[in-house]
Scaffold this active site. Structure first.
Site, PDB file in Angstrom:
ATOM      1  N   ASP A   1       0.829  -1.199   0.000  1.00  0.00           N
ATOM      2  CA  ASP A   1       0.000   0.000   0.000  1.00  0.00           C
ATOM      3  C   ASP A   1       0.865   1.251   0.000  1.00  0.00           C
ATOM      4  O   ASP A   1       0.516   2.269  -0.620  1.00  0.00           O
ATOM      5  CB  ASP A   1      -0.914   0.005   1.228  1.00  0.00           C
ATOM      6  CG  ASP A   1      -2.154  -0.855   1.035  1.00  0.00           C
ATOM      7  OD1 ASP A   1      -2.398  -1.307  -0.108  1.00  0.00           O
ATOM      8  OD2 ASP A   1      -2.878  -1.084   2.018  1.00  0.00           O
ATOM      9  N   GLY A   2       1.999   1.194   0.701  1.00  0.00           N
ATOM     10  CA  GLY A   2       2.930   2.323   0.703  1.00  0.00           C
ATOM     11  C   GLY A   2       3.478   2.607  -0.684  1.00  0.00           C
ATOM     12  O   GLY A   2       3.636   3.774  -1.079  1.00  0.00           O
TER      13      GLY A   2
ATOM     14  N   THR B   1      -8.277   4.048   7.674  1.00  0.00           N
ATOM     15  CA  THR B   1      -7.840   2.753   8.188  1.00  0.00           C
ATOM     16  C   THR B   1      -6.338   2.720   8.488  1.00  0.00           C
ATOM     17  O   THR B   1      -5.829   1.699   8.952  1.00  0.00           O
ATOM     18  CB  THR B   1      -8.138   1.636   7.173  1.00  0.00           C
ATOM     19  OG1 THR B   1      -7.438   1.914   5.951  1.00  0.00           O
ATOM     20  CG2 THR B   1      -9.630   1.539   6.892  1.00  0.00           C
TER      21      THR B   1
ATOM     22  N   TYR C   1      -2.972   5.593   9.593  1.00  0.00           N
ATOM     23  CA  TYR C   1      -2.510   6.346  10.770  1.00  0.00           C
ATOM     24  C   TYR C   1      -3.696   6.770  11.633  1.00  0.00           C
ATOM     25  O   TYR C   1      -3.667   6.692  12.868  1.00  0.00           O
ATOM     26  CB  TYR C   1      -1.717   7.555  10.275  1.00  0.00           C
ATOM     27  CG  TYR C   1      -0.931   8.333  11.309  1.00  0.00           C
ATOM     28  CD1 TYR C   1      -0.905   7.973  12.652  1.00  0.00           C
ATOM     29  CD2 TYR C   1      -0.202   9.450  10.918  1.00  0.00           C
ATOM     30  CE1 TYR C   1      -0.183   8.691  13.586  1.00  0.00           C
ATOM     31  CE2 TYR C   1       0.537  10.186  11.849  1.00  0.00           C
ATOM     32  CZ  TYR C   1       0.535   9.811  13.172  1.00  0.00           C
ATOM     33  OH  TYR C   1       1.250  10.546  14.091  1.00  0.00           O
TER      34      TYR C   1
ATOM     35  N   SER D   1      -4.871   4.244  14.117  1.00  0.00           N
ATOM     36  CA  SER D   1      -3.959   4.006  15.231  1.00  0.00           C
ATOM     37  C   SER D   1      -4.087   5.051  16.329  1.00  0.00           C
ATOM     38  O   SER D   1      -3.615   4.835  17.445  1.00  0.00           O
ATOM     39  CB  SER D   1      -2.503   3.966  14.722  1.00  0.00           C
ATOM     40  OG  SER D   1      -2.068   5.254  14.342  1.00  0.00           O
TER      41      SER D   1
ATOM     42  N   ALA E   1      -2.319  13.257  21.014  1.00  0.00           N
ATOM     43  CA  ALA E   1      -1.943  13.565  22.409  1.00  0.00           C
ATOM     44  C   ALA E   1      -2.336  14.981  22.796  1.00  0.00           C
ATOM     45  O   ALA E   1      -1.497  15.816  23.153  1.00  0.00           O
ATOM     46  CB  ALA E   1      -0.437  13.357  22.604  1.00  0.00           C
TER      47      ALA E   1
END
Length: 265
Positions: free
Chosen positions: A50-51, A162, A164, A167, A186
């Protein structure tokens, strides 16, 4: 695909050259023409992961006048790769028996300090490059929505939801919905400072604007899909969904949600 016959193969793996050559020979057998420049192609085949697919789209300029095809060299297929390099017979059967269809995926347009437009198929991210709270004013259209404090922000397309985005606990979004998703990295939330504290989804007709508060974070890390860009002293970033669509070739029996189920469940 019958009227599209010029194919360009993109790969960044040296150890699969023989398999790529086999793909080319098979394409020639079915009256496709192999071209050496992506500008001359109306089909661009990415061979890798995919990358690799993301890089193929970026390096060819996010063309909306050609078809992109993802061929995986990994043990399993990805979100953009519907075919595996060792399954030539499946590729041929899919073409001959009309088992493929074209899916159009939205892309993000990013304008940094009016220095020109950049595009992303998965996501745009901006983060602090130093160990210090990153401060940005977040505007939705012309509304000052919040002042963000934290490590940074991530803006994803539905297909990028789906990656980064997932996550950092963002939602997975159906790519048939033209929208962008904003997720926090964060964030700082206490009695003095407050952000929304969750991802939010904007209609594709809205514009997101980030204004960086200059407080020592003069060199933010900005990511566009799987590549980083280096622009110093960033002040204002405008982000929106572009009218362009990336056309990808997929199997009819391999929908987005079937891919999600296969990869994550």
């Amino acid at each position: 695909m019958s009227e599209r016959r010029n194919i360009y193969f993109y790969s960044n793996q040296q150890d699969i050259e023989e398999k790529v050559e086999l793909l080319k020979k098979t394409a020639i057998q079915y009256d496709f023409h192999i071209v050496d420049n992506d500008r001359d192609a109306n089909i661009i085949v990415s061979v890798g992961s995919d990358g690799t697919f993301l890089q193929a789209v970026r390096k060819s300029g996010f063309r909306d006048d050609c078809l992109y095809v993802g061929v995986s060299t990994k043990d399993r297929l990805g979100m953009y790769c519907d075919f595996h390099i060792d399954d030539l017979s499946e590729m041929v059967e899919a073409m001959n028996k009309d088992k493929i269809e074209v899916r159009r995926y939205p892309i993000i347009q990013v304008n940094i300090d009016q220095q020109g437009s950049f595009y992303c198929l998965n996501e745009f991210s901006i983060r602090s490059s130093i160990i210090k709270t990153f401060v940005m004013d977040v505007y939705i259209d012309d509304l000052l929505f919040e002042t963000f404090r934290g490590d940074g922000l991530l803006i994803a397309t539905p297909t990028g939801s789906t990656a980064y985005n997932k996550s950092v606990n963002g939602a997975i979004v159906d790519p048939l919905l033209p929208c962008i998703q904003v997720s926090e990295l964060a964030s700082l939330n206490n009695n003095q400072y407050r952000t929304l504290g969750s991802s939010f989804i904007l209609s594709g007709s809205r514009k997101l604007t980030l204004k960086v508060v200059q407080s020592g974070n003069d060199y933010p890390i900005m990511g566009m899909d799987n590549e980083a860009i280096s622009i110093q002293h960033v002040d204002k970033i405008d982000i929106s969904l572009n009218d362009k669509k990336i056309k990808t070739v997929k199997l009819k029996d391999n929908s987005f949600w079937e891919k999600v189920q296969r990869i994550f469940l």
